[in-house]
Write a protein that holds these residues in place. Sequence first.
Motif, PDB file in Angstrom:
ATOM      1  N   LYS A  16     -31.353  46.184 -35.074  1.00 42.93           N
ATOM      2  CA  LYS A  16     -30.085  46.907 -35.171  1.00 42.93           C
ATOM      3  C   LYS A  16     -29.227  46.676 -33.933  1.00 42.93           C
ATOM      4  CE  LYS A  16     -31.853  50.516 -38.245  1.00 42.93           C
ATOM      5  NZ  LYS A  16     -32.189  51.965 -38.398  1.00 42.93           N
ATOM      6  N   THR A 107     -19.942  57.116 -40.675  1.00 44.55           N
ATOM      7  CA  THR A 107     -20.281  58.399 -41.282  1.00 44.55           C
ATOM      8  C   THR A 107     -21.319  59.077 -40.389  1.00 44.55           C
ATOM      9  OG1 THR A 107     -19.909  57.529 -43.514  1.00 44.55           O
ATOM     10  CG2 THR A 107     -21.143  59.585 -43.326  1.00 44.55           C
ATOM     11  N   GLU A 109     -23.897  62.225 -39.980  1.00 47.70           N
ATOM     12  CA  GLU A 109     -24.615  63.215 -40.775  1.00 47.70           C
ATOM     13  C   GLU A 109     -25.702  63.889 -39.940  1.00 47.70           C
ATOM     14  OE1 GLU A 109     -26.213  61.076 -44.057  1.00 47.70           O
ATOM     15  OE2 GLU A 109     -24.268  60.708 -45.018  1.00 47.70           O
ATOM     16  N   GLY A 111     -29.406  64.864 -38.993  1.00 48.22           N
ATOM     17  CA  GLY A 111     -30.663  64.136 -39.121  1.00 48.22           C
ATOM     18  C   GLY A 111     -31.829  65.066 -39.400  1.00 48.22           C
ATOM     19  N   VAL A 118     -27.584  61.448 -37.394  1.00 53.50           N
ATOM     20  CA  VAL A 118     -27.655  60.087 -37.933  1.00 53.50           C
ATOM     21  C   VAL A 118     -26.238  59.536 -38.056  1.00 53.50           C
ATOM     22  CG1 VAL A 118     -28.225  58.678 -39.935  1.00 53.50           C
ATOM     23  CG2 VAL A 118     -29.815  60.440 -39.166  1.00 53.50           C
ATOM     24  N   LYS A 120     -24.099  56.370 -39.550  1.00 53.47           N
ATOM     25  CA  LYS A 120     -24.105  55.222 -40.449  1.00 53.47           C
ATOM     26  C   LYS A 120     -22.878  54.367 -40.135  1.00 53.47           C
ATOM     27  CE  LYS A 120     -26.544  57.709 -44.130  1.00 53.47           C
ATOM     28  NZ  LYS A 120     -26.517  58.155 -45.549  1.00 53.47           N
ATOM     29  N   LYS A 128     -23.511  46.705 -46.566  1.00 56.49           N
ATOM     30  CA  LYS A 128     -24.627  47.409 -45.925  1.00 56.49           C
ATOM     31  C   LYS A 128     -24.147  48.155 -44.678  1.00 56.49           C
ATOM     32  CE  LYS A 128     -28.460  44.519 -47.498  1.00 56.49           C
ATOM     33  NZ  LYS A 128     -29.670  43.767 -47.075  1.00 56.49           N
ATOM     34  N   ARG A 129     -24.855  49.221 -44.375  1.00 54.75           N
ATOM     35  CA  ARG A 129     -24.539  50.002 -43.189  1.00 54.75           C
ATOM     36  C   ARG A 129     -25.773  50.136 -42.313  1.00 54.75           C
ATOM     37  NH1 ARG A 129     -20.247  54.915 -43.412  1.00 54.75           N
ATOM     38  NH2 ARG A 129     -18.420  53.633 -43.881  1.00 54.75           N
ATOM     39  N   ILE A 131     -28.159  52.227 -40.074  1.00 56.75           N
ATOM     40  CA  ILE A 131     -28.549  53.634 -39.943  1.00 56.75           C
ATOM     41  C   ILE A 131     -29.063  53.830 -38.520  1.00 56.75           C
ATOM     42  CG2 ILE A 131     -29.891  55.518 -40.928  1.00 56.75           C
ATOM     43  CD1 ILE A 131     -27.934  54.219 -42.867  1.00 56.75           C
ATOM     44  N   PRO A 133     -30.331  56.434 -35.911  1.00 57.81           N
ATOM     45  CA  PRO A 133     -30.770  57.802 -35.565  1.00 57.81           C
ATOM     46  C   PRO A 133     -30.561  58.060 -34.073  1.00 57.81           C
ATOM     47  CG  PRO A 133     -32.660  56.354 -35.743  1.00 57.81           C
ATOM     48  CD  PRO A 133     -31.462  55.515 -36.080  1.00 57.81           C
TER      49      PRO A 133
END
Length: 358
Positions: A16, A107, A109, A111, A118, A120, A128-129, A131, A133
């Motif tokens: 990532k 985005t 959100e 976790g 989280v 995104k 695709k995104r 993720i 954390p």
Amino acid sequence: MRRACKLTLKFATDKKRRAINALMESYRAAVNIYISHLWNTKGKLDKNTLALLPATKTRLSARYRSQALKQAMETVIATKKAVKGTHKYCSMPVFRGSATLDAKFVTIEAGKGSFDLVIKLSCLEKGKRLILPTKKTKMLNKWASKPLARIIQGCSLNENSITIWVDLPDLDAKKGDSLGVDIGINKLISSSDGSHLGTEFKALRDKIKRKKPGSKAKGRAIKERNNFIRRIVNMLPWSSLGLLAIEDLKHMKTGKQKNRGKQFRKAMMPWTYCQVIEVLKQKAQENRVHLVAVAPAYTSQTCPSCETASKGNRKAEKFCCINCGYSHDADTVGAINILVKALRLIGSVESPMLLNSQ
């Protein structure tokens, strides 16, 4: 008002992190391509300007190219605005900063477990995104816990961190004491109640001047100065204040006055009065304090007792009125006069004219 909160990317996997690095490389290249076109030629946020970077020449999607164009225009406008009126040559800027991304790309959100947040993120791979954390910081929890606070869907991204914003509602100013402050080169803040904060700022300022430009030591010294400014501003009696008066300082490091020669400019270089003002504004918003900025003209030359304005009233750090003999610390007198101007501006019947006249 908005508050920025920096989050770490150390919990992202190596794969990532590589994806983020590739995204930032392509994004910065796109911004710099647009800057090179916009520097001497006016452009708009339209298809023609966007087409200056064809899709075949970049891995970025159309949305990312549009965002890169927007950030390039903001960079060009900000750079030209900063040097406007200084009559100095300005070379074309090179963008090396963070990508400013909105809800089209990000985005945020809640976790689970230890990773309580989280993020995104859209990347170079279509559809695709990533993720990502991460963990909330103490500062993020502080702002997010405020009434009616909300986390904005967006971020400022670079290879090592991601900054998100918390939107806080503007609240009415509370009732409390009135205070004027004078921002100085030697004493960072002098207030109308006679107190002086940041009296050791001169040593810190000289420390920055001694360091080699671009060196790590200079970077550490600047960071120390920035932390010092925040610490000193925090020492003001925010809990009891209802109004804070400051000077509307502008162009203090430029000009052709007799007292603004080479030595003056060197001494002024590490003095970031704009940063002090910005921190004061932030703290005033957080503490619901009404902030009033007034014109700085003659604040250090006017007698608070008889209102006689003369250059002869001030000699270095001392103030002594040539008319009535009123004497005090020059910076304190400046702060008193700043408060006088502010109260007159808002139509207050309160008068601080004789404060600290002892």
